[in-house]
Design an enzyme around this catalytic site. Structure first.
Site, mmCIF file in Angstrom:
data_model
loop_
_atom_site.group_PDB
_atom_site.id
_atom_site.type_symbol
_atom_site.label_atom_id
_atom_site.label_comp_id
_atom_site.label_asym_id
_atom_site.label_seq_id
_atom_site.Cartn_x
_atom_site.Cartn_y
_atom_site.Cartn_z
ATOM 1 N N ASP A 1 0.846 -1.203 0.000
ATOM 2 C CA ASP A 1 0.000 0.000 0.000
ATOM 3 C C ASP A 1 0.880 1.251 0.000
ATOM 4 O O ASP A 1 0.372 2.378 -0.053
ATOM 5 C CB ASP A 1 -0.999 -0.015 1.161
ATOM 6 C CG ASP A 1 -0.334 -0.084 2.525
ATOM 7 O OD1 ASP A 1 0.906 -0.202 2.596
ATOM 8 O OD2 ASP A 1 -1.071 -0.022 3.536
ATOM 9 N N ASP B 1 -1.134 -6.106 -0.282
ATOM 10 C CA ASP B 1 -1.535 -5.490 0.996
ATOM 11 C C ASP B 1 -3.035 -5.236 1.035
ATOM 12 O O ASP B 1 -3.597 -4.701 0.069
ATOM 13 C CB ASP B 1 -0.848 -4.117 1.145
ATOM 14 C CG ASP B 1 0.444 -4.187 1.928
ATOM 15 O OD1 ASP B 1 0.678 -5.193 2.624
ATOM 16 O OD2 ASP B 1 1.222 -3.215 1.844
ATOM 17 N N GLU C 1 -1.649 -5.466 8.623
ATOM 18 C CA GLU C 1 -0.804 -4.914 9.686
ATOM 19 C C GLU C 1 -1.401 -5.136 11.068
ATOM 20 O O GLU C 1 -2.619 -5.109 11.244
ATOM 21 C CB GLU C 1 -0.620 -3.397 9.473
ATOM 22 C CG GLU C 1 0.124 -3.056 8.194
ATOM 23 C CD GLU C 1 0.353 -1.550 8.014
ATOM 24 O OE1 GLU C 1 0.026 -0.763 8.929
ATOM 25 O OE2 GLU C 1 0.872 -1.177 6.940
ATOM 26 N N GLU D 1 9.144 -4.167 10.628
ATOM 27 C CA GLU D 1 9.617 -2.898 10.057
ATOM 28 C C GLU D 1 10.181 -1.993 11.146
ATOM 29 O O GLU D 1 9.543 -1.766 12.185
ATOM 30 C CB GLU D 1 8.450 -2.213 9.326
ATOM 31 C CG GLU D 1 8.840 -0.876 8.714
ATOM 32 C CD GLU D 1 7.834 -0.332 7.705
ATOM 33 O OE1 GLU D 1 6.850 -1.025 7.385
ATOM 34 O OE2 GLU D 1 8.052 0.799 7.232
HETATM 35 O O1 KIV Z 1 3.571 -1.164 1.656
HETATM 36 C C1 KIV Z 1 4.749 -1.546 1.671
HETATM 37 O O2 KIV Z 1 5.557 -1.244 0.778
HETATM 38 C C2 KIV Z 1 5.183 -2.372 2.791
HETATM 39 C C3 KIV Z 1 6.655 -2.630 2.927
HETATM 40 C C4 KIV Z 1 7.328 -1.426 3.436
HETATM 41 C C5 KIV Z 1 6.926 -3.818 3.765
HETATM 42 O O3 KIV Z 1 4.387 -2.794 3.556
#
Ligand code: KIV
Length: 272
Positions: free
Chosen positions: A51, A90, A122, A190
């Site tokens: 995302d 995501d 998340e 992260e």
């Molecule tokens: O959205 C994204 O690019 C991520 C990475 C930073 C792991 O979740």
């Protein structure tokens, strides 16, 4: 699992074997067909339709504005460019927080409409863990995401390092165990201290993929624009720019403009 090109797709089992054998897992974001194709040829294990598209594609300051339909569009484009890499999409903010039934519908839409192999979401709260359990029970491959979780940025307050205090580190380790127990096949951590990430990687049975989490994780992920040096204004410590594409693209575009203006493009050979 073989696709229509008779190429074996990277599976959850393949990633687990890599962890078990001590082989590093490579993961990179992708948002469109052309880059996905290039990264797939380079044999990247996992392409993440992050995302972060909200930031690097759409120019928003946070990941919050991107919609489920927009993520599906990016996911479809990446899947069309990919033969071997596992594609993870995501779930965007708002697509899994309202209710479990809404979240299940979002995940199922992503899987059905993009053809990707897995989704990522998340957090490690009790409600997220219970949702992940429902998803994995339904046969959905789920990647977790802990530490800095950008969808909660207004709650966290900054994009700084997470879990520096002992009590936060302990909570993070507990969340890793909870997500593993709920059936996640891998977890992104992260922006956490390298030492903590190393301990988590040792304790966890499933692959731990780091970003800003040191080099002891089972694998690494970067946003493609960061890895390729496409944004000269974004220079956090954890990013290595493997090439300075921003300069190359600007220089090349100036050459293109000059060639138009001085009449050398197109040449006779480039005309019909
Ligand atoms: O959205 C994204 O690019 C991520 C990475 C930073 C792991 O979740």
């Amino acid at each position: 699992m073989y696709n229509s090109n008779n190429i074996k797709k990277n599976t959850v089992k393949y990633l687990q074997q890599k962890k078990n054998n001590g082989e590093k897992i490579s993961m990179l974001t992708a948002y469109d067909f052309s880059f996905a194709k290039l990264f797939d040829v380079a044999n990247i294990d996992i392409l993440l339709v992050g995302d972060s598209a909200a930031n690097v594609i759409a120019g928003y300051e946070t990941t919050l504005p991107i919609t489920l339909n927009q993520m599906i569009y990016h996911g479809q484009s990446v899947v069309r460019g990919t033969k071997k890499a596992m594609v993870v999409v995501d779930l965007p903010f708002g697509s899994y927080q309202i209710s479990d039934s809404d979240a299940m519908q979002s995940a199922i839409r992503v899987l059905k409409e993009t053809g990707c192999e897995a989704i990522k979401l998340e957090g490690g709260s009790a409600s997220v863990v219970s949702l992940i359990k429902k998803m994995t029970t339904a046969g959905i491959a789920v990647m977790g995401h802990l530490g800095l979780t950008p969808q909660s940025i207004h709650q966290i307050g900054s994009f700084g390092i997470q879990a520096k205090e002992e009590k936060d580190a302990k909570q993070l380790m507990q969340e890793v165990m909870d997500l593993q127990e709920a059936g996640c096949f891998a977890i992104v951590v992260e922006k956490i201290p390298a030492k903590l990430a190393a301990t988590i990687t040792q304790i966890a049975k499933i692959p731990i993929i780091g970003i800003g989490a040191g080099n002891q994780c089972d694998g690494q992920v970067l946003v493609m624009h960061d890895m390729l040096g496409m944004n000269s204004e974004f220079n956090p410590k954890f990013v290595r720019k493997f090439i300075d594409l921003a300069s190359i693209i600007t220089r090349t575009t100036i050459e293109y403009k000059e060639a138009i203006e001085n009449g050398s493009f197109p040449s006779e050979d480039e005309a019909y």
